[in-house]
Design a protein around this motif. Structure first.
Motif, PDB file in Angstrom:
ATOM      1  N   LEU A 189       4.491  -3.610  -8.134  1.00 28.15           N
ATOM      2  CA  LEU A 189       2.725  -2.871  -8.450  1.00 28.15           C
ATOM      3  C   LEU A 189       2.180  -4.582  -9.237  1.00 28.15           C
ATOM      4  CD1 LEU A 189       4.478   0.397  -9.483  1.00 28.15           C
ATOM      5  CD2 LEU A 189       3.121  -0.261  -7.040  1.00 28.15           C
ATOM      6  N   LYS A 190       2.851  -5.278 -10.228  1.00 24.75           N
ATOM      7  CA  LYS A 190       2.351  -5.864 -11.001  1.00 24.75           C
ATOM      8  C   LYS A 190       1.516  -6.728  -9.812  1.00 24.75           C
ATOM      9  CE  LYS A 190       2.833  -7.439 -15.455  1.00 24.75           C
ATOM     10  NZ  LYS A 190       1.978  -6.713 -16.154  1.00 24.75           N
ATOM     11  N   ARG A 191       2.226  -7.703  -9.453  1.00 25.47           N
ATOM     12  CA  ARG A 191       1.435  -9.109  -7.774  1.00 25.47           C
ATOM     13  C   ARG A 191       0.672  -8.118  -7.037  1.00 25.47           C
ATOM     14  NH1 ARG A 191       6.881 -10.804  -7.570  1.00 25.47           N
ATOM     15  NH2 ARG A 191       7.582  -9.084  -6.110  1.00 25.47           N
ATOM     16  N   LYS A 192       0.375  -6.523  -7.327  1.00 31.20           N
ATOM     17  CA  LYS A 192      -0.967  -6.544  -6.616  1.00 31.20           C
ATOM     18  C   LYS A 192      -1.824  -5.790  -7.427  1.00 31.20           C
ATOM     19  CE  LYS A 192       1.232  -6.474  -1.908  1.00 31.20           C
ATOM     20  NZ  LYS A 192       0.156  -7.303  -0.969  1.00 31.20           N
ATOM     21  N   GLY A 193      -1.431  -6.306  -8.848  1.00 33.11           N
ATOM     22  CA  GLY A 193      -2.027  -5.094  -9.408  1.00 33.11           C
ATOM     23  C   GLY A 193      -2.243  -3.624  -9.737  1.00 33.11           C
ATOM     24  N   VAL A 194      -1.739  -3.021  -9.334  1.00 31.06           N
ATOM     25  CA  VAL A 194      -1.799  -1.604  -9.648  1.00 31.06           C
ATOM     26  C   VAL A 194      -1.282  -0.884 -10.527  1.00 31.06           C
ATOM     27  CG1 VAL A 194      -1.255   0.398  -7.650  1.00 31.06           C
ATOM     28  CG2 VAL A 194      -1.679  -1.812  -6.676  1.00 31.06           C
ATOM     29  N   THR A 195      -1.781  -0.132 -11.262  1.00 29.08           N
ATOM     30  CA  THR A 195      -1.134   0.486 -11.502  1.00 29.08           C
ATOM     31  C   THR A 195      -0.295   1.917 -11.184  1.00 29.08           C
ATOM     32  OG1 THR A 195      -2.666   1.920 -12.837  1.00 29.08           O
ATOM     33  CG2 THR A 195      -3.023  -0.441 -13.386  1.00 29.08           C
ATOM     34  N   TYR A 196      -0.061   2.825 -12.380  1.00 27.83           N
ATOM     35  CA  TYR A 196       1.149   4.519 -12.109  1.00 27.83           C
ATOM     36  C   TYR A 196      -0.203   4.463 -11.085  1.00 27.83           C
ATOM     37  CZ  TYR A 196       4.813   2.324 -14.176  1.00 27.83           C
ATOM     38  OH  TYR A 196       5.973   1.745 -14.153  1.00 27.83           O
ATOM     39  N   ALA A 197      -1.659   4.762 -12.036  1.00 28.65           N
ATOM     40  CA  ALA A 197      -2.718   5.878 -11.834  1.00 28.65           C
ATOM     41  C   ALA A 197      -3.133   5.714 -10.690  1.00 28.65           C
ATOM     42  CB  ALA A 197      -3.943   5.744 -13.068  1.00 28.65           C
ATOM     43  N   GLN A 198      -2.831   3.609 -10.584  1.00 27.15           N
ATOM     44  CA  GLN A 198      -3.775   3.648  -9.301  1.00 27.15           C
ATOM     45  C   GLN A 198      -2.984   4.246  -8.197  1.00 27.15           C
ATOM     46  OE1 GLN A 198      -4.592  -0.062 -10.115  1.00 27.15           O
ATOM     47  NE2 GLN A 198      -7.027  -0.229  -9.984  1.00 27.15           N
ATOM     48  N   LEU A 199      -1.712   3.882  -8.139  1.00 32.32           N
ATOM     49  CA  LEU A 199      -0.298   3.730  -7.510  1.00 32.32           C
ATOM     50  C   LEU A 199      -0.347   5.239  -6.835  1.00 32.32           C
ATOM     51  CD1 LEU A 199       1.621   3.714  -5.658  1.00 32.32           C
ATOM     52  CD2 LEU A 199       3.260   3.524  -8.020  1.00 32.32           C
ATOM     53  N   VAL A 200      -0.501   6.643  -7.817  1.00 33.31           N
ATOM     54  CA  VAL A 200      -0.957   8.063  -7.453  1.00 33.31           C
ATOM     55  C   VAL A 200      -1.905   8.248  -6.368  1.00 33.31           C
ATOM     56  CG1 VAL A 200      -1.812  10.886  -8.436  1.00 33.31           C
ATOM     57  CG2 VAL A 200      -0.104   8.978  -9.779  1.00 33.31           C
ATOM     58  N   GLU A 201      -3.277   7.838  -6.598  1.00 28.95           N
ATOM     59  CA  GLU A 201      -3.906   7.904  -6.056  1.00 28.95           C
ATOM     60  C   GLU A 201      -3.742   7.249  -4.520  1.00 28.95           C
ATOM     61  OE1 GLU A 201      -8.235   5.890  -7.468  1.00 28.95           O
ATOM     62  OE2 GLU A 201      -7.993   6.857  -9.272  1.00 28.95           O
ATOM     63  N   LYS A 202      -3.432   6.441  -4.179  1.00 31.90           N
ATOM     64  CA  LYS A 202      -3.019   5.616  -3.210  1.00 31.90           C
ATOM     65  C   LYS A 202      -1.415   6.059  -2.519  1.00 31.90           C
ATOM     66  CE  LYS A 202      -4.004   0.934  -4.285  1.00 31.90           C
ATOM     67  NZ  LYS A 202      -5.316   0.732  -3.136  1.00 31.90           N
ATOM     68  N   LEU A 203      -1.042   7.105  -3.082  1.00 37.77           N
ATOM     69  CA  LEU A 203       0.128   7.689  -2.959  1.00 37.77           C
ATOM     70  C   LEU A 203      -0.762   9.060  -1.491  1.00 37.77           C
ATOM     71  CD1 LEU A 203       3.134   8.083  -5.081  1.00 37.77           C
ATOM     72  CD2 LEU A 203       3.219   6.805  -2.279  1.00 37.77           C
ATOM     73  N   GLY A 204      -1.462   9.413  -3.038  1.00 34.65           N
ATOM     74  CA  GLY A 204      -2.371  10.753  -2.009  1.00 34.65           C
ATOM     75  C   GLY A 204      -2.891  10.362  -0.960  1.00 34.65           C
ATOM     76  N   GLU A 205      -3.735   9.463  -1.317  1.00 31.70           N
ATOM     77  CA  GLU A 205      -4.364   8.642   0.595  1.00 31.70           C
ATOM     78  C   GLU A 205      -3.945   9.058   1.577  1.00 31.70           C
ATOM     79  OE1 GLU A 205      -5.583   5.103  -0.285  1.00 31.70           O
ATOM     80  OE2 GLU A 205      -7.452   5.465  -2.445  1.00 31.70           O
ATOM     81  N   ILE A 206      -1.967   8.845   1.709  1.00 29.46           N
ATOM     82  CA  ILE A 206      -1.430   8.579   2.391  1.00 29.46           C
ATOM     83  C   ILE A 206      -0.543   9.976   2.456  1.00 29.46           C
ATOM     84  CG2 ILE A 206      -0.912   6.480   3.063  1.00 29.46           C
ATOM     85  CD1 ILE A 206       1.783   6.220   1.381  1.00 29.46           C
ATOM     86  N   GLY A 207      -0.951  10.577   1.564  1.00 28.79           N
ATOM     87  CA  GLY A 207      -0.403  12.525   2.126  1.00 28.79           C
ATOM     88  C   GLY A 207       0.584  12.783   1.042  1.00 28.79           C
ATOM     89  N   GLU A 244       4.212   1.077   1.191  1.00 31.10           N
ATOM     90  CA  GLU A 244       3.393   1.318   2.273  1.00 31.10           C
ATOM     91  C   GLU A 244       2.086   1.154   1.071  1.00 31.10           C
ATOM     92  OE1 GLU A 244       0.982   1.938   5.872  1.00 31.10           O
ATOM     93  OE2 GLU A 244       3.748   0.707   5.426  1.00 31.10           O
ATOM     94  N   ALA A 245       2.121   2.198   0.552  1.00 28.69           N
ATOM     95  CA  ALA A 245       0.769   3.069  -0.157  1.00 28.69           C
ATOM     96  C   ALA A 245       0.015   1.393  -0.905  1.00 28.69           C
ATOM     97  CB  ALA A 245       0.773   3.858  -1.640  1.00 28.69           C
ATOM     98  N   VAL A 246       0.393   0.331  -1.322  1.00 32.77           N
ATOM     99  CA  VAL A 246       0.189  -0.318  -1.749  1.00 32.77           C
ATOM    100  C   VAL A 246      -0.293  -1.651  -1.304  1.00 32.77           C
ATOM    101  CG1 VAL A 246       0.953  -0.115  -4.594  1.00 32.77           C
ATOM    102  CG2 VAL A 246       1.790  -1.455  -3.128  1.00 32.77           C
ATOM    103  N   GLY A 247       0.166  -1.706   0.070  1.00 34.97           N
ATOM    104  CA  GLY A 247      -0.448  -2.107   1.293  1.00 34.97           C
ATOM    105  C   GLY A 247       0.996  -3.395   0.816  1.00 34.97           C
ATOM    106  N   SER A 248       2.218  -3.904   0.559  1.00 36.52           N
ATOM    107  CA  SER A 248       3.143  -4.424   0.523  1.00 36.52           C
ATOM    108  C   SER A 248       3.948  -4.869   2.114  1.00 36.52           C
ATOM    109  CB  SER A 248       3.947  -4.077   0.010  1.00 36.52           C
ATOM    110  OG  SER A 248       3.711  -4.016  -1.375  1.00 36.52           O
ATOM    111  N   ALA A 249       3.375  -6.258   2.258  1.00 36.21           N
ATOM    112  CA  ALA A 249       4.250  -6.018   3.811  1.00 36.21           C
ATOM    113  C   ALA A 249       5.700  -7.136   3.166  1.00 36.21           C
ATOM    114  CB  ALA A 249       3.817  -6.908   4.464  1.00 36.21           C
ATOM    115  N   ASP A 250       5.860  -7.856   2.507  1.00 32.56           N
ATOM    116  CA  ASP A 250       7.032  -8.931   2.336  1.00 32.56           C
ATOM    117  C   ASP A 250       7.250  -8.065   0.184  1.00 32.56           C
ATOM    118  OD1 ASP A 250       6.273 -10.327   4.536  1.00 32.56           O
ATOM    119  OD2 ASP A 250       4.541 -11.706   3.638  1.00 32.56           O
TER     120      ASP A 250
END
Length: 73
Positions: free
Chosen positions: A19-37, A64-70
């Motif tokens: 999450l840190k590497r992708k620059g994603v906060t917990y609030a943003q993660l909630v939104e991104k998870l919501g986008e994938i249901g 998956e939500a934050v777009g991590s492939a590796d």
């Protein structure tokens, strides 16, 4: 309160680092998870990561939500 096992700590640290590497906060993660249901609350995510208690399915969904492939293990 029970202490985290080494495996729980490693899993939580791995997800937090990604999450840190992708620059994603917990609030943003909630939104991104919501986008994938997946409906989660920020407080729930914070608790899961602080305790290190979450399923592999949750971890995969977050990645998956934050777009991590590796992953760096």
């Amino acid at each position: 309160m029970a202490e985290k096992t080494d495996w729980e700590m490693k899993a939580a640290n791995l997800l937090k680092a990604e999450l840190k590497r992708k620059g994603v906060t917990y609030a943003q993660l909630v939104e991104k998870l919501g986008e994938i249901g997946i409906v989660e609350r920020e407080a729930n995510i914070r608790n899961k990561l602080s305790r290190g208690k979450f399923t592999a399915a949750f971890m995969l969904a977050c990645l998956e939500a934050v777009g991590s492939a590796d992953l760096r293990i």
